[in-house]
Scaffold this motif. Structure first.
Motif, PDB file in Angstrom:
ATOM      1  N   LEU A   1      20.806 -15.355 -11.547  1.00  0.00           N
ATOM      2  CA  LEU A   1      21.836 -15.818 -12.474  1.00  0.00           C
ATOM      3  C   LEU A   1      22.255 -17.246 -12.148  1.00  0.00           C
ATOM      4  O   LEU A   1      22.063 -17.719 -11.014  1.00  0.00           O
ATOM      5  CB  LEU A   1      23.073 -14.905 -12.393  1.00  0.00           C
ATOM      6  N   PRO A   2      22.882 -17.932 -13.094  1.00  0.00           N
ATOM      7  CA  PRO A   2      23.390 -19.272 -12.828  1.00  0.00           C
ATOM      8  C   PRO A   2      24.459 -19.245 -11.733  1.00  0.00           C
ATOM      9  O   PRO A   2      25.252 -18.301 -11.632  1.00  0.00           O
ATOM     10  CB  PRO A   2      23.985 -19.705 -14.172  1.00  0.00           C
ATOM     11  N   ILE A   3      24.497 -20.302 -10.950  1.00  0.00           N
ATOM     12  CA  ILE A   3      25.456 -20.375  -9.849  1.00  0.00           C
ATOM     13  C   ILE A   3      26.881 -20.317 -10.372  1.00  0.00           C
ATOM     14  O   ILE A   3      27.760 -19.694  -9.766  1.00  0.00           O
ATOM     15  CB  ILE A   3      25.232 -21.666  -9.038  1.00  0.00           C
ATOM     16  N   ARG A   4      27.142 -20.957 -11.539  1.00  0.00           N
ATOM     17  CA  ARG A   4      28.494 -20.983 -12.077  1.00  0.00           C
ATOM     18  C   ARG A   4      29.015 -19.574 -12.326  1.00  0.00           C
ATOM     19  O   ARG A   4      30.162 -19.273 -12.009  1.00  0.00           O
ATOM     20  CB  ARG A   4      28.502 -21.782 -13.380  1.00  0.00           C
ATOM     21  N   MET A   5      28.158 -18.712 -12.865  1.00  0.00           N
ATOM     22  CA  MET A   5      28.597 -17.346 -13.147  1.00  0.00           C
ATOM     23  C   MET A   5      28.903 -16.591 -11.850  1.00  0.00           C
ATOM     24  O   MET A   5      29.893 -15.856 -11.758  1.00  0.00           O
ATOM     25  CB  MET A   5      27.533 -16.610 -13.955  1.00  0.00           C
ATOM     26  N   ALA A   6      28.059 -16.792 -10.823  1.00  0.00           N
ATOM     27  CA  ALA A   6      28.295 -16.126  -9.543  1.00  0.00           C
ATOM     28  C   ALA A   6      29.602 -16.588  -8.912  1.00  0.00           C
ATOM     29  O   ALA A   6      30.366 -15.792  -8.350  1.00  0.00           O
ATOM     30  CB  ALA A   6      27.131 -16.379  -8.598  1.00  0.00           C
ATOM     31  N   VAL A   7      29.894 -17.900  -9.023  1.00  0.00           N
ATOM     32  CA  VAL A   7      31.131 -18.437  -8.449  1.00  0.00           C
ATOM     33  C   VAL A   7      32.345 -17.844  -9.157  1.00  0.00           C
ATOM     34  O   VAL A   7      33.327 -17.453  -8.515  1.00  0.00           O
ATOM     35  CB  VAL A   7      31.134 -19.972  -8.539  1.00  0.00           C
ATOM     36  N   VAL A   8      32.300 -17.769 -10.494  1.00  0.00           N
ATOM     37  CA  VAL A   8      33.424 -17.213 -11.245  1.00  0.00           C
ATOM     38  C   VAL A   8      33.651 -15.751 -10.865  1.00  0.00           C
ATOM     39  O   VAL A   8      34.783 -15.321 -10.605  1.00  0.00           O
ATOM     40  CB  VAL A   8      33.188 -17.357 -12.759  1.00  0.00           C
ATOM     41  N   CYS A   9      32.569 -14.964 -10.826  1.00  0.00           N
ATOM     42  CA  CYS A   9      32.703 -13.545 -10.458  1.00  0.00           C
ATOM     43  C   CYS A   9      33.237 -13.385  -9.041  1.00  0.00           C
ATOM     44  O   CYS A   9      34.079 -12.515  -8.769  1.00  0.00           O
ATOM     45  CB  CYS A   9      31.351 -12.837 -10.604  1.00  0.00           C
ATOM     46  N   ALA A  10      32.770 -14.230  -8.109  1.00  0.00           N
ATOM     47  CA  ALA A  10      33.223 -14.138  -6.723  1.00  0.00           C
ATOM     48  C   ALA A  10      34.703 -14.471  -6.609  1.00  0.00           C
ATOM     49  O   ALA A  10      35.462 -13.791  -5.903  1.00  0.00           O
ATOM     50  CB  ALA A  10      32.405 -15.069  -5.839  1.00  0.00           C
ATOM     51  N   MET A  11      35.149 -15.537  -7.330  1.00  0.00           N
ATOM     52  CA  MET A  11      36.545 -15.943  -7.255  1.00  0.00           C
ATOM     53  C   MET A  11      37.471 -14.872  -7.851  1.00  0.00           C
ATOM     54  O   MET A  11      38.515 -14.557  -7.285  1.00  0.00           O
ATOM     55  CB  MET A  11      36.738 -17.280  -7.966  1.00  0.00           C
ATOM     56  N   VAL A  12      37.071 -14.315  -9.008  1.00  0.00           N
ATOM     57  CA  VAL A  12      37.892 -13.278  -9.625  1.00  0.00           C
ATOM     58  C   VAL A  12      37.942 -12.033  -8.734  1.00  0.00           C
ATOM     59  O   VAL A  12      38.997 -11.431  -8.537  1.00  0.00           O
ATOM     60  CB  VAL A  12      37.362 -12.934 -11.018  1.00  0.00           C
ATOM     61  N   ASN A  13      36.783 -11.664  -8.183  1.00  0.00           N
ATOM     62  CA  ASN A  13      36.721 -10.476  -7.320  1.00  0.00           C
ATOM     63  C   ASN A  13      37.594 -10.659  -6.084  1.00  0.00           C
ATOM     64  O   ASN A  13      38.404  -9.786  -5.745  1.00  0.00           O
ATOM     65  CB  ASN A  13      35.267 -10.200  -6.925  1.00  0.00           C
ATOM     66  N   LEU A  14      37.456 -11.800  -5.406  1.00  0.00           N
ATOM     67  CA  LEU A  14      38.221 -12.033  -4.184  1.00  0.00           C
ATOM     68  C   LEU A  14      39.717 -12.147  -4.485  1.00  0.00           C
ATOM     69  O   LEU A  14      40.555 -11.561  -3.780  1.00  0.00           O
ATOM     70  CB  LEU A  14      37.722 -13.302  -3.501  1.00  0.00           C
TER      71      LEU A  14
ATOM     72  N   LEU B   1      29.422  -6.698 -13.342  1.00  0.00           N
ATOM     73  CA  LEU B   1      28.894  -7.564 -14.403  1.00  0.00           C
ATOM     74  C   LEU B   1      27.611  -8.289 -13.999  1.00  0.00           C
ATOM     75  O   LEU B   1      26.644  -8.293 -14.774  1.00  0.00           O
ATOM     76  CB  LEU B   1      29.976  -8.562 -14.821  1.00  0.00           C
ATOM     77  N   PRO B   2      27.527  -8.943 -12.813  1.00  0.00           N
ATOM     78  CA  PRO B   2      26.256  -9.576 -12.450  1.00  0.00           C
ATOM     79  C   PRO B   2      25.086  -8.587 -12.424  1.00  0.00           C
ATOM     80  O   PRO B   2      23.965  -8.923 -12.832  1.00  0.00           O
ATOM     81  CB  PRO B   2      26.534 -10.147 -11.059  1.00  0.00           C
ATOM     82  N   ALA B   3      25.342  -7.349 -11.946  1.00  0.00           N
ATOM     83  CA  ALA B   3      24.256  -6.363 -11.910  1.00  0.00           C
ATOM     84  C   ALA B   3      23.794  -6.012 -13.322  1.00  0.00           C
ATOM     85  O   ALA B   3      22.590  -5.855 -13.579  1.00  0.00           O
ATOM     86  CB  ALA B   3      24.745  -5.105 -11.181  1.00  0.00           C
ATOM     87  N   ILE B   4      24.726  -5.913 -14.273  1.00  0.00           N
ATOM     88  CA  ILE B   4      24.360  -5.589 -15.659  1.00  0.00           C
ATOM     89  C   ILE B   4      23.529  -6.719 -16.272  1.00  0.00           C
ATOM     90  O   ILE B   4      22.524  -6.474 -16.951  1.00  0.00           O
ATOM     91  CB  ILE B   4      25.629  -5.340 -16.486  1.00  0.00           C
ATOM     92  N   LEU B   5      23.941  -7.972 -15.999  1.00  0.00           N
ATOM     93  CA  LEU B   5      23.203  -9.115 -16.546  1.00  0.00           C
ATOM     94  C   LEU B   5      21.814  -9.212 -15.927  1.00  0.00           C
ATOM     95  O   LEU B   5      20.837  -9.548 -16.634  1.00  0.00           O
ATOM     96  CB  LEU B   5      23.995 -10.398 -16.299  1.00  0.00           C
ATOM     97  N   ILE B   6      21.711  -8.950 -14.636  1.00  0.00           N
ATOM     98  CA  ILE B   6      20.386  -8.985 -13.990  1.00  0.00           C
ATOM     99  C   ILE B   6      19.491  -7.888 -14.553  1.00  0.00           C
ATOM    100  O   ILE B   6      18.273  -8.057 -14.707  1.00  0.00           O
ATOM    101  CB  ILE B   6      20.563  -8.853 -12.455  1.00  0.00           C
TER     102      ILE B   6
ATOM    103  N   ALA C   1      26.873 -10.262  -1.441  1.00  0.00           N
ATOM    104  CA  ALA C   1      26.116  -9.618  -2.520  1.00  0.00           C
ATOM    105  C   ALA C   1      26.195 -10.423  -3.816  1.00  0.00           C
ATOM    106  O   ALA C   1      25.185 -10.609  -4.529  1.00  0.00           O
ATOM    107  CB  ALA C   1      26.638  -8.203  -2.740  1.00  0.00           C
ATOM    108  N   ILE C   2      27.388 -10.922  -4.140  1.00  0.00           N
ATOM    109  CA  ILE C   2      27.534 -11.729  -5.362  1.00  0.00           C
ATOM    110  C   ILE C   2      26.768 -13.043  -5.219  1.00  0.00           C
ATOM    111  O   ILE C   2      26.147 -13.528  -6.180  1.00  0.00           O
ATOM    112  CB  ILE C   2      29.022 -11.982  -5.666  1.00  0.00           C
ATOM    113  N   ALA C   3      26.808 -13.633  -4.010  1.00  0.00           N
ATOM    114  CA  ALA C   3      26.073 -14.885  -3.799  1.00  0.00           C
ATOM    115  C   ALA C   3      24.569 -14.694  -3.996  1.00  0.00           C
ATOM    116  O   ALA C   3      23.871 -15.578  -4.506  1.00  0.00           O
ATOM    117  CB  ALA C   3      26.374 -15.423  -2.400  1.00  0.00           C
ATOM    118  N   MET C   4      24.048 -13.534  -3.621  1.00  0.00           N
ATOM    119  CA  MET C   4      22.610 -13.272  -3.775  1.00  0.00           C
ATOM    120  C   MET C   4      22.199 -13.143  -5.240  1.00  0.00           C
ATOM    121  O   MET C   4      21.014 -13.254  -5.573  1.00  0.00           O
ATOM    122  CB  MET C   4      22.238 -12.002  -3.007  1.00  0.00           C
ATOM    123  N   THR C   5      23.180 -12.923  -6.127  1.00  0.00           N
ATOM    124  CA  THR C   5      22.824 -12.830  -7.556  1.00  0.00           C
ATOM    125  C   THR C   5      22.373 -14.162  -8.125  1.00  0.00           C
ATOM    126  O   THR C   5      21.822 -14.223  -9.228  1.00  0.00           O
ATOM    127  CB  THR C   5      24.023 -12.313  -8.373  1.00  0.00           C
ATOM    128  N   THR C   6      22.625 -15.260  -7.362  1.00  0.00           N
ATOM    129  CA  THR C   6      22.166 -16.574  -7.833  1.00  0.00           C
ATOM    130  C   THR C   6      20.644 -16.654  -7.875  1.00  0.00           C
ATOM    131  O   THR C   6      20.093 -17.618  -8.429  1.00  0.00           O
ATOM    132  CB  THR C   6      22.726 -17.681  -6.934  1.00  0.00           C
TER     133      THR C   6
END
Length: 596
Positions: free
Chosen positions: A43-56, A94-99, A35-40
């Motif tokens: 959103l910028p890939i960098r933001m998705a990677v940061v959110c995914a790493m923090v979440n995991l 956060l990605p959902a809010i930004l989208i 789901a976070i990967a689909m936000t790319t």
């Protein structure tokens, strides 16, 4: 905001919460990252990677630190886990809010979908320990409300702000209510499960205690009954005492069956395979039944395959228990004719090609034992219900009624040993019942003794003579000592009495009996402690054979006492045949183990 539970600890809640998250990790974590990967898309890939790493990272860290977590003892770990849970939910929302802030095609639908998934996840997976759920809820709700307000205020649309805020507040309120409702269900289920476990333990304790208390007076009834039967001089007295003894033995059998059924229901029926020669076990049991079968005017016919003369892995106690039940069943229901026992072996091809029977490390074999009688037989329409508890398909002889548990227990044991117990359908002209008992045999480890495909015929071993034996009987209850002394005198032995472990040790320092019958539940010094003191005595008396004579008759008691160093085991109530058999077996083993 911790919750105080009077009957369920917070530590148990956290463990249950972690177990649920851990079981679902392989489904939940990949879907979250997807789901976070689909936000790319938005959103910028960098933001998705940061959110995914923090979440995991927060998810894995929280599950790691939730292991054996007790908030009272580990407050810092507890607060760290709460922070991980909040960070994890925030980085998913956060990605959902930004989208939501953008106007691309389907962006807002995508953002709403992501928010809905996290709310559902909180309802399902974050509602066992509610403090974790509350912080996850706050971490998702506050950014969502702020982000939604920021968007509508930015475009100066107060109507949209009011409607969307109302809708979002309704969804959040429903989520909170559902979390609390789900938490109540989890708590109720956990308490019900704990109550069921406590009830099962209480039932087991009750059965064990009642069995122990009933066996002592039953031991006295049987002992005095056998003694008076031996002295009876007229047929009427003999018949009355025979009915008394048979009834008491029937009660003893019922006690044993109830304990076995209880062990089966609680999953405590253990199977302990060890290397044995099946033919020897079967013949030993048939020798025990031979006198009763002969006294009933019946003929015992048996055929054993030569392959059963090799060593195989099986549980000899469960084998004897199942065969005893089937033979007793045949004896109770047969008034004339014979009882036939046939035992053979179906060996896997990998074993047949092996260099040595019983020495191959792969494959198994099936032992098949058929027990047939010439009694009234069992109607075919009763076969399906025959192995249900409390089911009786035949009317036994008068005075030999059964409780209907034996066949059910026998089948359960057989299936735990990889086999089964079934009843064959009689062909036209046949009568009687024909039971088929199968069990799986494991391959015994290699031995230095060569094995042959055709073992020598089993000859009965010369048992030690009990006459002139001196036996020390140790029991704090005078009635039990009286019963034991009665049986020993009937067998021709002499006895010494001791009312305690300390008194027994004092006697052993002055004399050396041939055998000790030792009660396991004595005050001040119990049976195990007395045995340890006996083994610590100087001289040969320390090696005197000791047999446990106890009312502890639960399925694991025999193995427990033998593992503790006892040479034999007798469960009360005892009778002359059982005490004679056990004494002979123990003395025969003791003499066979002594160096020539």
């Amino acid at each position: 905001m911790p919750i105080t539970l009077p009957t369920r600890s917070i530590k148990e809640e956290i463990k249950q919460q972690r177990d649920l998250l851990w079981r679902e990790r392989w489904a939940r974590l990949p879907l979250t990252l997807l789901a976070i990967a689909m936000t790319t898309i938005y959103l910028p890939i960098r933001m998705a990677v940061v959110c995914a790493m923090v979440n995991l990272g927060a998810e894995l860290a929280s599950m790691l630190y939730m292991r054996a977590l007790d908030p009272r003892r580990h407050p810092k770990r507890y607060h760290f886990v709460i922070a991980c849970v909040a960070a994890m939910e925030f980085c998913y929302v956060l990605p959902a809010i930004l989208i939501w802030q953008g106007d691309e095609n389907y962006a807002k639908a995508f953002a709403v979908g992501m928010l809905c998934t996290t709310l559902m996840q909180m309802i399902g997976a974050r509602s066992i320990h509610m403090p974790f759920g509350y912080f996850a809820f706050v971490a998702a709700a506050v950014p969502s409300l702020v982000g939604n307000a920021y968007y509508w205020i930015g475009i100066d649309n107060h109507a949209g702000l009011a409607v969307s805020t109302l809708a979002l507040s309704g969804a959040l309120t429903y989520t909170l209510v559902a979390m609390k409702s789900n938490n109540r269900l989890h708590v109720a289920a956990a308490l019900d499960r704990a109550a069921a476990v406590d009830s099962s333990k209480a039932k087991s304790r009750f059965l064990a205690q009642m069995s122990h208390e009933l066996r002592t007076p039953m031991n006295a009834i049987l002992g005095m009954g056998h003694a008076e039967l031996r002295r009876a001089k007229d047929n009427l007295s003999e018949n009355r005492l025979s009915v008394l003894i048979t009834s008491a033995e029937g009660l003893s059998t019922i006690l044993d069956d109830i304990l076995d059924m209880s062990a089966i229901e609680s999953g405590r029926l253990s199977i302990r395979p060890k290397p044995v020669v099946p033919a020897q076990e079967i013949m030993a049991l048939l020798n025990l039944f031979q006198p009763a079968i002969t006294n009933a005017g019946l003929e015992l016919i048996y055929t054993l395959s030569p392959q059963l003369g090799a060593q195989w892995l099986l549980d000899p106690q469960r084998l004897r228990q199942c065969m005893t039940n089937l033979l007793s069943n045949a004896l109770k229901n047969t008034t004339h004719g014979s009882i036939t026992v046939t035992a053979d072996l179906d060996i896997a091809p990998s074993l047949q090609s092996g260099p040595q029977m019983g020495a191959v490390n792969a494959g198994k074999a099936i032992m098949r034992i058929e027990i047939a009688d010439t009694g009234p037989g069992i109607p075919s329409h009763r076969h399906s219900s025959l192995f249900e508890p409390f089911s009786q398909a035949r009317r036994p002889q008068v005075g030999t009624e059964s409780n209907g548990l034996g066949l059910s227990i026998c089948r359960t044991m057989a299936r735990q040993m990889g086999g089964d117990v079934t009843i064959a359908t009689n062909t036209e002209g046949e009568s009687g019942a024909h039971f088929i008992f199968t069990l799986q045999l494991g391959v015994a480890p290699p031995t230095s003794e060569p094995a042959t495909d055709a073992p020598k015929p089993i000859a009965p071993r010369l048992a030690p003579n009990i006459t002139s034996l001196q036996v020390l009987v140790v029991d704090d209850i005078a009635t039990n000592r009286l019963v034991a002394s009665t049986y020993l005198r009937m067998l021709g032995a002499t006895m010494i009495e001791a009312a305690s472990g300390a008194q027994a040790l004092e006697i052993l320092t002055r004399s050396q009996p041939d055998l000790v019958l030792l009660d396991m539940n004595m005050p001040e010094m119990n049976g195990i402690e007395t045995l340890e003191q006996i083994r610590a005595l100087p001289g040969p008396v320390a090696r005197v054979p000791v047999i446990a004579m106890t009312a502890d008759a639960m399925p694991d008691h025999r193995a427990h006492y033998l593992a503790a160093g006892l040479d034999g085991y007798l469960a009360k109530p005892i009778n002359p045949a059982r005490i004679e058999t056990e004494i002979k077996a123990v003395l025969d083993k003791a003499r066979g183990s002594r160096p020539e």
